[in-house]
Scaffold this active site. Structure first.
Site, short mmCIF file in Angstrom:
data_model
loop_
_atom_site.label_atom_id
_atom_site.label_comp_id
_atom_site.label_asym_id
_atom_site.label_seq_id
_atom_site.Cartn_x
_atom_site.Cartn_y
_atom_site.Cartn_z
N ASP A 275 7.61 3.74 2.39
CA ASP A 275 8.57 3.52 1.30
C ASP A 275 9.69 2.60 1.78
O ASP A 275 10.03 2.58 2.97
CB ASP A 275 9.15 4.86 0.84
CG ASP A 275 10.05 4.74 -0.39
OD1 ASP A 275 9.83 3.80 -1.18
OD2 ASP A 275 10.96 5.56 -0.55
N HIS A 276 10.24 1.84 0.86
CA HIS A 276 11.44 1.05 1.14
C HIS A 276 12.66 1.97 1.11
O HIS A 276 12.84 2.72 0.15
CB HIS A 276 11.62 -0.06 0.10
CG HIS A 276 10.63 -1.18 0.25
ND1 HIS A 276 10.22 -1.95 -0.82
CD2 HIS A 276 9.99 -1.66 1.34
CE1 HIS A 276 9.36 -2.86 -0.39
NE2 HIS A 276 9.21 -2.70 0.91
N TYR B 135 12.53 3.48 -4.30
CA TYR B 135 11.49 3.82 -5.29
C TYR B 135 10.22 2.96 -5.18
O TYR B 135 9.62 2.60 -6.18
CB TYR B 135 12.03 3.72 -6.73
CG TYR B 135 13.44 4.21 -6.91
CD1 TYR B 135 13.80 5.51 -6.52
CD2 TYR B 135 14.43 3.40 -7.45
CE1 TYR B 135 15.10 5.97 -6.68
CE2 TYR B 135 15.73 3.86 -7.61
CZ TYR B 135 16.06 5.14 -7.22
OH TYR B 135 17.34 5.59 -7.38
N HIS B 136 9.81 2.65 -3.94
CA HIS B 136 8.60 1.84 -3.76
C HIS B 136 7.58 2.52 -2.85
O HIS B 136 7.05 1.88 -1.93
CB HIS B 136 8.96 0.46 -3.18
CG HIS B 136 9.90 -0.33 -4.01
ND1 HIS B 136 10.76 -1.28 -3.48
CD2 HIS B 136 10.12 -0.33 -5.35
CE1 HIS B 136 11.47 -1.82 -4.45
NE2 HIS B 136 11.10 -1.26 -5.59
N PRO B 137 7.25 3.79 -3.06
CA PRO B 137 6.27 4.43 -2.18
C PRO B 137 4.87 3.86 -2.40
O PRO B 137 4.47 3.58 -3.54
CB PRO B 137 6.35 5.90 -2.58
CG PRO B 137 6.80 5.88 -4.00
CD PRO B 137 7.75 4.72 -4.10
#
Length: 626
Positions: free
Chosen positions: A337-338, A547-549
């Protein structure tokens, strides 16, 4: 003081009315769909797609273009019909609402210490359109070498233009300032891309500051993947516009969409061939059947959850919670994730245009009549993709990137607001900030005008996992991203904070009254302010998801023991079963992920169509670089 009291009163009223409105809307949609749950006459399909997010919407559109295909799209959430949900500025209010799965990670050993239970909130869309209805609509693609890494174990010559750019363009409908750049941008796709309507004084100031530092300004979705850039967003006529909006406007009669329908199990025969899905709607269970394929597009959390509930996943884990193992695969691993840091690190002497108009009734009127103004804002006007090594290199940024073959490892989002902007009424609760952190630190800034220039770690080395808590469909999964478990990750974020401070000290930023926040974070006061140790402490406390998993159903070659699906998106060892969404991304890209997911969906649609033709023995489908 009177103005601030008026602001607080109006803001509270808006929050209360909005929350009440969406609850009533959801109940209305629930009761109006009760009459649509009879599938006795409509239970056999060619394709079943589970999940109506970006990937699922594009797949439904493409597969239903063939009138001979009967397609069912299942979505656990509601329709989300109201256009109010598509007002860009209200996006944060949808987090922790009925349109959000409201996931949380487990307590983190090295990160998120300022948040409840030392964990991170993970919003995920529980609505038709998926997380594309909850995100900030930013369109970014990443660096070509990001995608080359996806094919690192592939016995083939990777061609970015054929494998990636072609499908990026196919998915895109560029209507903004880059619409004439036909080599890099597409027209007519399902994902509309336009320029931001609203601009504050921060817009020009950031670009002028970049010029002062001799850093490039350009389209980061074109020839270059680095530099400062105006944002490109998924917006049409001032409203969020996603692939689900496109699908609903172009829905074919051979496509059936069922909302508030939660998939419980993938139906598999003895030969591990997927032939249908069992789902729950209004407390009742239904079986629907697919003759050509079942496609799972439920996202990085939802897809591995459904696979494992169906007996596909790590054998020992499934057996430990009483699920019979049907196919032993590393489902749920490789989670990435980011992660970011730095809320409210910028303070302005005077309010920006954004601060003045945040909840102005006149802005509401402007939006209704002209479809512009602050309500069209996503809270970000400018972003940058940079490499921290090249930021410090004296030979010049572009020359450094070319000389040392360095792609971006950090992103910057320049946001006009912070956690203190709404006086602690909503945002701190959305991100789950501990009350003691608000009281001892952020509450001090309610009388200031703050902004957040967020550094985002783009290619983390830390890896985590998703597991099931038990065999129950309604139980939340165990999510552990293992944030900052690799020391290189925290060092890159530290370099990001150093750069932000340098940027704020440029004359263009000083001209608009910007200064770096020197208030000592009380939980790190044992360290000297501005020392590396101080900022490392700060980052461990104030670290949060962007919110980039990705990665929990990793795509790779059939021989890759860490892969769950092959490059034609088929689940290894199963038949007629596909996974198509962010979960298949083997390694995070140097960008936000929604554009990549749209590209993946277009690529998968073509691959599935090829498999269909191949199964009819009309021609032999060629593997996609496998």
């Amino acid at each position: 003081m009177c103005g601030k009291i008026a602001f607080a009163t109006l803001y509270c009223a808006l929050l209360l009315n909005f929350s009440t409105y969406i609850c009533l809307l959801d109940w209305y949609e629930f009761f109006t769909t009760l009459s649509l749950i009879d599938l006795n006459k409509e239970y056999k399909f060619d394709y079943i797609i589970v999940g109506g997010g970006t990937a699922g919407s594009i797949l439904a559109f493409r597969l239903s273009q063939n009138p001979n295909n009967k397609v069912l799209l299942l979505e656990a959430g509601s329709m989300g019909k109201s256009s109010i949900l598509d007002i860009p500025l209200i996006t944060p209010l949808l987090h922790k609402s009925i349109y959000d799965w409201k996931y949380r990670t487990v307590p983190q050993d090295n990160a998120c210490w300022a948040f409840k239970d030392n964990s991170s909130s993970w919003p995920s869309g529980k609505v038709l359109g998926g997380s594309g209805r909850l995100n900030h609509m930013l369109y970014t693609r990443g660096h070509p070498d990001d995608y080359k890494e996806w094919f690192i174990d592939c016995d083939c010559d990777f061609n970015y233009e054929q494998e990636i750019l072609y499908y990026m363009k196919k998915s895109e409908n560029q209507v903004g300032s880059q619409s004439n750049n036909e080599y890099y941008h597409g027209r007519g796709g399902t994902l509309i891309v336009d320029d931001m309507v609203y601009q504050s004084e921060l817009y020009d100031s950031i670009f002028n500051a970049a010029n002062c530092l001799n850093l490039p300004i350009r389209d980061v979705n074109g020839k270059f993947s680095s530099g400062f850039s105006p944002i490109q967003i998924n917006i049409k006529n001032g409203k969020r516009f996603t692939p689900i909006h496109h699908l609903l406007q172009n829905q074919q009669p051979n496509l059936v969409i069922k909302t508030q329908s939660t998939a419980k199990e993938i139906l598999l025969n003895a030969n591990l061939e997927a032939y249908g899905v069992n789902f729950i709607k209004s407390g009742d269970k239904y079986d629907v059947f697919a003759s050509k394929g079942v496609i799972i597009s439920s996202g990085t959390i939802g897809s591995p959850k459904l696979l494992m509930l169906s007996g596909i996943g790590p054998k020992k884990h499934l057996q430990s919670i009483g699920i019979k193992s049907k196919l032993d695969l590393p489902v749920g691993y490789n989670l990435q994730d980011h992660i970011s840091t730095g809320f409210d690190l910028i303070i302005f002497e005077e309010p920006l245009d954004f601060h003045k108009k945040f909840v102005s009734p006149l802005e509401v009127l402007k939006y209704i009549l002209k479809e512009n103004g602050i309500l069209t804002s996503v809270g970000v006007e400018v972003l940058a993709f940079l490499n921290t090594f090249c930021l410090e290199n004296v030979i010049g940024y572009d020359l450094c990137e070319a000389e040392f073959n360095h792609r971006p490892n950090i992103e910057f989002l320049f946001m006009q607001a912070g956690l203190a902007t709404d006086y602690g009424m909503r945002m701190r609760h959305i991100v789950g900030l501990k009350s003691v952190v608000w009281k001892e630190y952020y509450s001090k800034f309610v009388n200031n005008y703050t902004a957040s220039f967020l550094p985002i770690l783009l290619r983390p080395k830390s890896r985590g996992y998703v597991k099931l808590k038990n065999s129950k469909i309604d139980s939340k999964p165990i999510i552990n991203p293992n944030y900052l478990s690799e020391k290189d990750d925290i060092n890159i974020l530290l370099a990001g904070i150093r750069f932000i401070k340098k940027l704020v000290e440029t004359p263009p930023m000083r001209k608009i009254g910007a200064r770096f926040n020197r208030e000592i974070f009380p939980f790190c006061k044992t360290f000297t302010f501005d020392s590396d140790d101080y900022w490392k402490c700060y980052i461990k406390y104030m670290s949060f998801t962007i919110y980039h998993p990705v990665g929990t159903c990793k795509m790779g070659s059939f021989s890759d023991e860490s892969a769950v699906v092959t490059r034609d998106f088929k689940v290894k060892g199963a038949k007629k079963l596909y996974v198509v969404d962010a979960s298949v991304i083997p390694k995070l890209i140097s960008a936000n992920t929604n554009a990549a997911v749209a590209m993946i969906a277009e690529k998968a649609a073509d691959s599935i169509k090829m498999s269909e033709v191949s199964s009819k023995k009309m021609c032999k489908a060629q593997p996609i670089c496998n």
